[in-house]
Design a protein around this motif. Structure first.
Motif, PDB file in Angstrom:
ATOM      1  N   PHE A  26     -10.274 -55.064  -9.942  1.00 33.33           N
ATOM      2  CA  PHE A  26      -9.548 -54.775  -8.703  1.00 33.33           C
ATOM      3  C   PHE A  26      -8.734 -53.488  -8.868  1.00 33.33           C
ATOM      4  O   PHE A  26      -8.753 -52.597  -8.002  1.00 33.33           O
ATOM      5  N   LEU A  27      -8.030 -53.372  -9.991  1.00 28.15           N
ATOM      6  CA  LEU A  27      -7.209 -52.193 -10.260  1.00 28.15           C
ATOM      7  C   LEU A  27      -8.059 -50.944 -10.439  1.00 28.15           C
ATOM      8  O   LEU A  27      -7.724 -49.868  -9.933  1.00 28.15           O
ATOM      9  N   ALA A  28      -9.166 -51.078 -11.184  1.00 26.74           N
ATOM     10  CA  ALA A  28     -10.036 -49.928 -11.436  1.00 26.74           C
ATOM     11  C   ALA A  28     -10.607 -49.378 -10.134  1.00 26.74           C
ATOM     12  O   ALA A  28     -10.758 -48.157  -9.971  1.00 26.74           O
ATOM     13  N   THR A  29     -10.909 -50.257  -9.199  1.00 26.95           N
ATOM     14  CA  THR A  29     -11.428 -49.826  -7.905  1.00 26.95           C
ATOM     15  C   THR A  29     -10.358 -49.056  -7.136  1.00 26.95           C
ATOM     16  O   THR A  29     -10.646 -48.018  -6.517  1.00 26.95           O
ATOM     17  N   TYR A  30      -9.127 -49.542  -7.196  1.00 26.60           N
ATOM     18  CA  TYR A  30      -8.050 -48.874  -6.468  1.00 26.60           C
ATOM     19  C   TYR A  30      -7.741 -47.491  -7.054  1.00 26.60           C
ATOM     20  O   TYR A  30      -7.712 -46.492  -6.328  1.00 26.60           O
ATOM     21  N   VAL A  31      -7.502 -47.432  -8.360  1.00 25.10           N
ATOM     22  CA  VAL A  31      -7.096 -46.149  -8.953  1.00 25.10           C
ATOM     23  C   VAL A  31      -8.258 -45.159  -9.018  1.00 25.10           C
ATOM     24  O   VAL A  31      -8.037 -43.953  -9.129  1.00 25.10           O
ATOM     25  N   GLY A  32      -9.496 -45.654  -8.940  1.00 25.85           N
ATOM     26  CA  GLY A  32     -10.646 -44.759  -8.971  1.00 25.85           C
ATOM     27  C   GLY A  32     -11.007 -44.201  -7.612  1.00 25.85           C
ATOM     28  O   GLY A  32     -11.910 -43.362  -7.498  1.00 25.85           O
ATOM     29  N   ASN A  33     -10.309 -44.629  -6.582  1.00 23.88           N
ATOM     30  CA  ASN A  33     -10.582 -44.184  -5.222  1.00 23.88           C
ATOM     31  C   ASN A  33      -9.722 -42.966  -4.893  1.00 23.88           C
ATOM     32  O   ASN A  33      -8.488 -43.076  -4.810  1.00 23.88           O
ATOM     33  N   PRO A  34     -10.318 -41.797  -4.703  1.00 28.21           N
ATOM     34  CA  PRO A  34      -9.539 -40.582  -4.421  1.00 28.21           C
ATOM     35  C   PRO A  34      -8.644 -40.680  -3.195  1.00 28.21           C
ATOM     36  O   PRO A  34      -7.698 -39.902  -3.059  1.00 28.21           O
ATOM     37  N   SER A  35      -8.917 -41.622  -2.304  1.00 26.58           N
ATOM     38  CA  SER A  35      -8.056 -41.795  -1.129  1.00 26.58           C
ATOM     39  C   SER A  35      -6.642 -42.190  -1.527  1.00 26.58           C
ATOM     40  O   SER A  35      -5.704 -42.031  -0.747  1.00 26.58           O
ATOM     41  N   ASN A  36      -6.500 -42.696  -2.752  1.00 22.00           N
ATOM     42  CA  ASN A  36      -5.193 -43.153  -3.233  1.00 22.00           C
ATOM     43  C   ASN A  36      -4.536 -42.145  -4.179  1.00 22.00           C
ATOM     44  O   ASN A  36      -3.500 -42.437  -4.754  1.00 22.00           O
ATOM     45  N   TRP A  37      -5.145 -40.973  -4.328  1.00 19.18           N
ATOM     46  CA  TRP A  37      -4.622 -39.972  -5.245  1.00 19.18           C
ATOM     47  C   TRP A  37      -3.695 -38.996  -4.523  1.00 19.18           C
ATOM     48  O   TRP A  37      -3.822 -38.743  -3.331  1.00 19.18           O
ATOM     49  N   HIS A  38      -2.765 -38.444  -5.289  1.00 22.41           N
ATOM     50  CA  HIS A  38      -1.858 -37.413  -4.773  1.00 22.41           C
ATOM     51  C   HIS A  38      -1.835 -36.266  -5.779  1.00 22.41           C
ATOM     52  O   HIS A  38      -1.715 -36.486  -6.973  1.00 22.41           O
ATOM     53  N   GLU A  39      -1.939 -35.058  -5.279  1.00 21.29           N
ATOM     54  CA  GLU A  39      -1.861 -33.892  -6.159  1.00 21.29           C
ATOM     55  C   GLU A  39      -0.512 -33.182  -6.026  1.00 21.29           C
ATOM     56  O   GLU A  39      -0.099 -32.463  -6.920  1.00 21.29           O
ATOM     57  N   ASP A  40       0.178 -33.422  -4.908  1.00 24.70           N
ATOM     58  CA  ASP A  40       1.505 -32.841  -4.717  1.00 24.70           C
ATOM     59  C   ASP A  40       2.428 -33.326  -5.838  1.00 24.70           C
ATOM     60  O   ASP A  40       2.485 -34.516  -6.139  1.00 24.70           O
ATOM     61  N   LYS A  41       3.162 -32.425  -6.467  1.00 27.52           N
ATOM     62  CA  LYS A  41       3.982 -32.767  -7.631  1.00 27.52           C
ATOM     63  C   LYS A  41       5.044 -33.809  -7.318  1.00 27.52           C
ATOM     64  O   LYS A  41       5.485 -34.543  -8.209  1.00 27.52           O
ATOM     65  N   ASP A  42       5.462 -33.891  -6.057  1.00 27.57           N
ATOM     66  CA  ASP A  42       6.494 -34.860  -5.688  1.00 27.57           C
ATOM     67  C   ASP A  42       5.931 -36.245  -5.396  1.00 27.57           C
ATOM     68  O   ASP A  42       6.686 -37.205  -5.275  1.00 27.57           O
ATOM     69  N   LYS A  43       4.599 -36.340  -5.296  1.00 27.95           N
ATOM     70  CA  LYS A  43       3.982 -37.621  -4.962  1.00 27.95           C
ATOM     71  C   LYS A  43       2.979 -38.102  -6.009  1.00 27.95           C
ATOM     72  O   LYS A  43       2.468 -39.215  -5.909  1.00 27.95           O
ATOM     73  N   LEU A  78       0.660 -43.010  -7.637  1.00 26.96           N
ATOM     74  CA  LEU A  78      -0.534 -43.740  -8.062  1.00 26.96           C
ATOM     75  C   LEU A  78      -0.212 -44.714  -9.184  1.00 26.96           C
ATOM     76  O   LEU A  78      -0.662 -45.869  -9.164  1.00 26.96           O
ATOM     77  N   TYR A  79       0.589 -44.276 -10.145  1.00 26.86           N
ATOM     78  CA  TYR A  79       0.935 -45.173 -11.253  1.00 26.86           C
ATOM     79  C   TYR A  79       1.800 -46.331 -10.756  1.00 26.86           C
ATOM     80  O   TYR A  79       1.633 -47.469 -11.197  1.00 26.86           O
ATOM     81  N   CYS A  80       2.721 -46.052  -9.846  1.00 26.68           N
ATOM     82  CA  CYS A  80       3.564 -47.116  -9.309  1.00 26.68           C
ATOM     83  C   CYS A  80       2.708 -48.157  -8.591  1.00 26.68           C
ATOM     84  O   CYS A  80       2.883 -49.364  -8.776  1.00 26.68           O
ATOM     85  N   ASP A  81       1.758 -47.702  -7.764  1.00 26.51           N
ATOM     86  CA  ASP A  81       0.853 -48.624  -7.085  1.00 26.51           C
ATOM     87  C   ASP A  81       0.060 -49.454  -8.086  1.00 26.51           C
ATOM     88  O   ASP A  81      -0.173 -50.649  -7.880  1.00 26.51           O
ATOM     89  N   PHE A  82      -0.353 -48.810  -9.157  1.00 25.07           N
ATOM     90  CA  PHE A  82      -1.129 -49.457 -10.218  1.00 25.07           C
ATOM     91  C   PHE A  82      -0.345 -50.624 -10.829  1.00 25.07           C
ATOM     92  O   PHE A  82      -0.868 -51.739 -10.974  1.00 25.07           O
TER      93      PHE A  82
END
Length: 228
Positions: free
Chosen positions: A41-58, A62-66
């Motif tokens: 379940f976790l691997a599916t979530y963190v592997g989905n780019p829709s849940n990624w952030h590249e902005d340094k403030d955000k 991803l780790y918090c959601d994890f």
């Protein structure tokens, strides 16, 4: 408030493992299959780019959601967590949840998650050795690791522990953001070490997400090995 994606995944999680109304909850011991369900379940979530952030403030989100989703999954397992560990599944799930909860609360209160802090911790963001800065650096590093096609959910937590230790040592500061030391007889019950020692720390490969990951890397000018 939770992000839309975390809320969606949480609803899905509860819909999959929620007890049927009117049916008495089972008291069977927890099994490895329960833990593997959470890891997939976790691997599916963190592997989905829709849940990624590249902005340094955000990036740290991803780790918090994890961590949040892992805790939610463990809390929702349809098995008797208090009946562990046992010879077939030696993880102490109750202890595991007790380890995760205060760390998650601390990240939220440092305003490093999508959730609104309940008890905001004041920390000088301009100081590279403040609690906020130390925790954010590790969260950013771990969020980047989770974006790799070859990241492993159990390794992420082992890396987290090492990062917080190293960053604290570098700043020569007390780890106020860490959980209280475990009693001596429980110090060897770190769930991630047990999972690794028993050969159950494995890559969960999702080929359906690989193409989307590559498209995300191209859009953000990241090569394949950026998060390896």
């Amino acid at each position: 408030m939770w992000t839309k994606n975390v809320l969606m995944f949480t609803v899905l999680l509860f819909s999959v493992i929620k007890d049927v109304e009117g049916v008495k909850r089972t008291t069977r011991p927890c099994r490895w299959s329960d833990i593997e369900f959470c890891e997939r379940f976790l691997a599916t979530y963190v592997g989905n780019p829709s849940n990624w952030h590249e902005d340094k403030d955000k990036k740290n989100i991803l780790y918090c959601d994890f961590v949040k989703l892992r805790l939610n999954c463990l809390e929702s397992l349809n098995c008797d967590a208090d009946d562990t560990p046992n010879s077939r599944m030696p993880l102490n799930i109750t202890l595991w949840k007790q380890m995760l909860a205060p760390d998650l609360e601390n990240m939220i209160n440092l305003d490093l998650c999508a959730d609104k802090p309940r008890n905001l911790i004041k920390s000088d963001r301009s100081d590279p050795c403040s609690e906020y800065s130390v925790v954010k650096r590790c969260m950013d590093e771990l969020s980047d690791y989770l974006k790799s096609s070859y990241s492993m959910t159990c390794v992420a937590m082992l890396k987290a522990d090492r990062c917080f230790i190293n960053e604290s040592a570098r700043c020569r500061r007390q780890r106020t953001f860490d959980t209280p030391p475990l009693p001596r007889h429980l110090q060897f019950q770190n769930p991630y070490r047990i999972i690794a020692h028993l050969g159950r720390c494995r890559l969960i490969w999702n080929p359906n997400l690989y193409g989307r990951q590559e498209q995300w890397r191209i859009r953000h000018s990241k090569d394949y090995f950026s998060y390896f």
